[in-house]
Design a protein around this motif. Structure first.
Motif, PDB file in Angstrom:
ATOM      1  N   GLY A   1       1.924  23.293  48.791  1.00  0.00           N
ATOM      2  CA  GLY A   1       2.263  21.940  49.204  1.00  0.00           C
ATOM      3  C   GLY A   1       1.977  21.605  50.654  1.00  0.00           C
ATOM      4  O   GLY A   1       2.144  20.464  51.078  1.00  0.00           O
ATOM      5  N   GLY A   2       1.563  22.587  51.427  1.00  0.00           N
ATOM      6  CA  GLY A   2       1.260  22.313  52.821  1.00  0.00           C
ATOM      7  C   GLY A   2      -0.039  21.529  52.964  1.00  0.00           C
ATOM      8  O   GLY A   2      -0.765  21.294  51.998  1.00  0.00           O
ATOM      9  N   GLY A   3      -0.322  21.126  54.196  1.00  0.00           N
ATOM     10  CA  GLY A   3      -1.546  20.389  54.446  1.00  0.00           C
ATOM     11  C   GLY A   3      -1.511  19.673  55.778  1.00  0.00           C
ATOM     12  O   GLY A   3      -0.618  19.911  56.606  1.00  0.00           O
TER      13      GLY A   3
ATOM     14  N   ASP B   1      16.553  34.931  59.771  1.00  0.00           N
ATOM     15  CA  ASP B   1      15.468  35.532  58.993  1.00  0.00           C
ATOM     16  C   ASP B   1      15.682  36.998  58.651  1.00  0.00           C
ATOM     17  O   ASP B   1      15.244  37.456  57.577  1.00  0.00           O
ATOM     18  N   TYR B   2      16.349  37.772  59.509  1.00  0.00           N
ATOM     19  CA  TYR B   2      16.482  39.195  59.217  1.00  0.00           C
ATOM     20  C   TYR B   2      17.449  39.489  58.073  1.00  0.00           C
ATOM     21  O   TYR B   2      17.585  40.637  57.650  1.00  0.00           O
ATOM     22  N   GLU B   3      18.110  38.467  57.559  1.00  0.00           N
ATOM     23  CA  GLU B   3      18.981  38.644  56.404  1.00  0.00           C
ATOM     24  C   GLU B   3      18.207  38.585  55.093  1.00  0.00           C
ATOM     25  O   GLU B   3      18.769  38.825  54.030  1.00  0.00           O
ATOM     26  N   TYR B   4      16.921  38.264  55.166  1.00  0.00           N
ATOM     27  CA  TYR B   4      16.094  38.082  53.978  1.00  0.00           C
ATOM     28  C   TYR B   4      15.152  39.262  53.797  1.00  0.00           C
ATOM     29  O   TYR B   4      14.639  39.812  54.778  1.00  0.00           O
ATOM     30  N   ASP B   5      14.899  39.630  52.536  1.00  0.00           N
ATOM     31  CA  ASP B   5      14.139  40.846  52.284  1.00  0.00           C
ATOM     32  C   ASP B   5      12.884  40.631  51.442  1.00  0.00           C
ATOM     33  O   ASP B   5      12.088  41.549  51.296  1.00  0.00           O
ATOM     34  N   HIS B   6      12.708  39.452  50.864  1.00  0.00           N
ATOM     35  CA  HIS B   6      11.479  39.155  50.126  1.00  0.00           C
ATOM     36  C   HIS B   6      10.910  37.849  50.664  1.00  0.00           C
ATOM     37  O   HIS B   6      11.639  36.859  50.756  1.00  0.00           O
ATOM     38  N   TRP B   7       9.610  37.885  50.957  1.00  0.00           N
ATOM     39  CA  TRP B   7       8.969  36.735  51.600  1.00  0.00           C
ATOM     40  C   TRP B   7       7.697  36.342  50.870  1.00  0.00           C
ATOM     41  O   TRP B   7       6.982  37.190  50.318  1.00  0.00           O
ATOM     42  N   GLY B   8       7.421  35.048  50.898  1.00  0.00           N
ATOM     43  CA  GLY B   8       6.134  34.577  50.426  1.00  0.00           C
ATOM     44  C   GLY B   8       5.098  34.628  51.533  1.00  0.00           C
ATOM     45  O   GLY B   8       5.411  35.013  52.667  1.00  0.00           O
ATOM     46  N   GLN B   9       3.871  34.250  51.202  1.00  0.00           N
ATOM     47  CA  GLN B   9       2.773  34.303  52.172  1.00  0.00           C
ATOM     48  C   GLN B   9       2.768  33.114  53.120  1.00  0.00           C
ATOM     49  O   GLN B   9       2.170  33.169  54.191  1.00  0.00           O
ATOM     50  N   GLY B  10       3.387  32.042  52.709  1.00  0.00           N
ATOM     51  CA  GLY B  10       3.467  30.874  53.571  1.00  0.00           C
ATOM     52  C   GLY B  10       2.441  29.807  53.240  1.00  0.00           C
ATOM     53  O   GLY B  10       1.419  30.070  52.594  1.00  0.00           O
ATOM     54  N   THR B  11       2.735  28.598  53.684  1.00  0.00           N
ATOM     55  CA  THR B  11       1.828  27.474  53.530  1.00  0.00           C
ATOM     56  C   THR B  11       1.793  26.714  54.853  1.00  0.00           C
ATOM     57  O   THR B  11       2.842  26.462  55.457  1.00  0.00           O
ATOM     58  N   GLN B  12       0.604  26.375  55.304  1.00  0.00           N
ATOM     59  CA  GLN B  12       0.444  25.758  56.620  1.00  0.00           C
ATOM     60  C   GLN B  12       0.718  24.260  56.565  1.00  0.00           C
ATOM     61  O   GLN B  12       0.198  23.547  55.695  1.00  0.00           O
ATOM     62  N   VAL B  13       1.521  23.808  57.502  1.00  0.00           N
ATOM     63  CA  VAL B  13       1.783  22.374  57.670  1.00  0.00           C
ATOM     64  C   VAL B  13       1.284  21.979  59.054  1.00  0.00           C
ATOM     65  O   VAL B  13       1.694  22.574  60.058  1.00  0.00           O
TER      66      VAL B  13
ATOM     67  N   LEU C   1       3.539  27.461  60.155  1.00  0.00           N
ATOM     68  CA  LEU C   1       3.403  28.121  58.859  1.00  0.00           C
ATOM     69  C   LEU C   1       4.798  28.184  58.246  1.00  0.00           C
ATOM     70  O   LEU C   1       5.705  28.766  58.841  1.00  0.00           O
ATOM     71  N   TYR C   2       4.953  27.577  57.088  1.00  0.00           N
ATOM     72  CA  TYR C   2       6.254  27.527  56.406  1.00  0.00           C
ATOM     73  C   TYR C   2       6.291  28.580  55.307  1.00  0.00           C
ATOM     74  O   TYR C   2       5.389  28.634  54.461  1.00  0.00           O
ATOM     75  N   SER C   3       7.348  29.375  55.318  1.00  0.00           N
ATOM     76  CA  SER C   3       7.510  30.439  54.330  1.00  0.00           C
ATOM     77  C   SER C   3       8.883  30.334  53.683  1.00  0.00           C
ATOM     78  O   SER C   3       9.853  29.908  54.334  1.00  0.00           O
ATOM     79  N   CYS C   4       8.945  30.734  52.422  1.00  0.00           N
ATOM     80  CA  CYS C   4      10.254  30.839  51.779  1.00  0.00           C
ATOM     81  C   CYS C   4      10.592  32.315  51.615  1.00  0.00           C
ATOM     82  O   CYS C   4       9.698  33.178  51.596  1.00  0.00           O
ATOM     83  N   ALA C   5      11.862  32.573  51.523  1.00  0.00           N
ATOM     84  CA  ALA C   5      12.336  33.945  51.436  1.00  0.00           C
ATOM     85  C   ALA C   5      13.654  33.981  50.671  1.00  0.00           C
ATOM     86  O   ALA C   5      14.370  32.978  50.604  1.00  0.00           O
ATOM     87  N   ILE C   6      13.951  35.152  50.110  1.00  0.00           N
ATOM     88  CA  ILE C   6      15.221  35.323  49.416  1.00  0.00           C
ATOM     89  C   ILE C   6      15.987  36.510  49.988  1.00  0.00           C
ATOM     90  O   ILE C   6      15.406  37.462  50.507  1.00  0.00           O
ATOM     91  N   ASP C   7      17.291  36.401  49.900  1.00  0.00           N
ATOM     92  CA  ASP C   7      18.191  37.499  50.220  1.00  0.00           C
ATOM     93  C   ASP C   7      18.662  38.085  48.907  1.00  0.00           C
ATOM     94  O   ASP C   7      19.490  37.490  48.223  1.00  0.00           O
ATOM     95  N   SER C   8      18.154  39.255  48.557  1.00  0.00           N
ATOM     96  CA  SER C   8      18.540  39.885  47.297  1.00  0.00           C
ATOM     97  C   SER C   8      19.633  40.926  47.478  1.00  0.00           C
ATOM     98  O   SER C   8      20.080  41.536  46.505  1.00  0.00           O
ATOM     99  N   GLN C   9      20.048  41.150  48.726  1.00  0.00           N
ATOM    100  CA  GLN C   9      21.014  42.201  49.026  1.00  0.00           C
ATOM    101  C   GLN C   9      22.404  41.671  49.367  1.00  0.00           C
ATOM    102  O   GLN C   9      23.336  42.458  49.468  1.00  0.00           O
ATOM    103  N   GLY C  10      22.519  40.383  49.603  1.00  0.00           N
ATOM    104  CA  GLY C  10      23.826  39.835  49.929  1.00  0.00           C
ATOM    105  C   GLY C  10      24.126  39.777  51.408  1.00  0.00           C
ATOM    106  O   GLY C  10      25.284  39.534  51.794  1.00  0.00           O
ATOM    107  N   ARG C  11      23.131  39.975  52.244  1.00  0.00           N
ATOM    108  CA  ARG C  11      23.370  39.967  53.696  1.00  0.00           C
ATOM    109  C   ARG C  11      23.842  38.597  54.176  1.00  0.00           C
ATOM    110  O   ARG C  11      24.664  38.499  55.094  1.00  0.00           O
TER     111      ARG C  11
END
Length: 129
Positions: free
Chosen positions: A8-10, A113-125, A93-103
């Motif tokens: 969705g970036g652009g 950001d350091y509370e998140y452990d899985h990241w996407g590659q990002g989309t440039q805006v 660069l916009y990225s989404c991430a998830i916290d799968s550990q409960g941090r």
């Protein structure tokens, strides 16, 4: 392992809108929180918006409040970031991430950001005239 793919970036003019999507390979039960982050050249990554499964509130960094909206479609396992009234300083660069550990639950915040452990590659805006 949950995978995340942003889109969705652009390039958009100041004052314009974009809608970012983050498709996850799992469901919302696979994470405690999901967030959007951005990083501009030469700057540190910052939390933009997040939502937690244990908290009904939505969180935004101050600079995007009133302009950006985070939402989730559980049927398609997709999280969106609607961005309105875009400014040149939103360029990143916009990225989404998830916290799968409960941090995020332990910390009580979900915009770090350091509370998140899985990241996407990002989309440039890019916001420019």
């Amino acid at each position: 392992q949950v995978q995340l793919v942003e889109s969705g970036g652009g390039l958009v003019q100041p004052g314009g809108s974009l809608r970012l999507s983050c498709a996850t390979s799992g469901s919302s039960s696979d994470y405690y929180a999901i967030g959007w982050f951005r990083q501009a050249p030469g700057k540190e990554r910052e939390g933009v918006s997040c939502l937690s499964n244990s908290d009904p509130r939505l969180y935004y960094t101050d600079s995007v409040k009133g302009r950006f909206t985070i939402s989730r479609d559980n049927a398609t396992n997709t999280v969106f970031l609607q961005m309105n009234s875009l400014r040149p300083e939103d360029t990143a660069l916009y990225s989404c991430a998830i916290d799968s550990q409960g941090r995020t639950v332990a910390a009580g915040v979900c915009l770090v950001d350091y509370e998140y452990d899985h990241w996407g590659q990002g989309t440039q805006v890019t916001v420019s005239s």
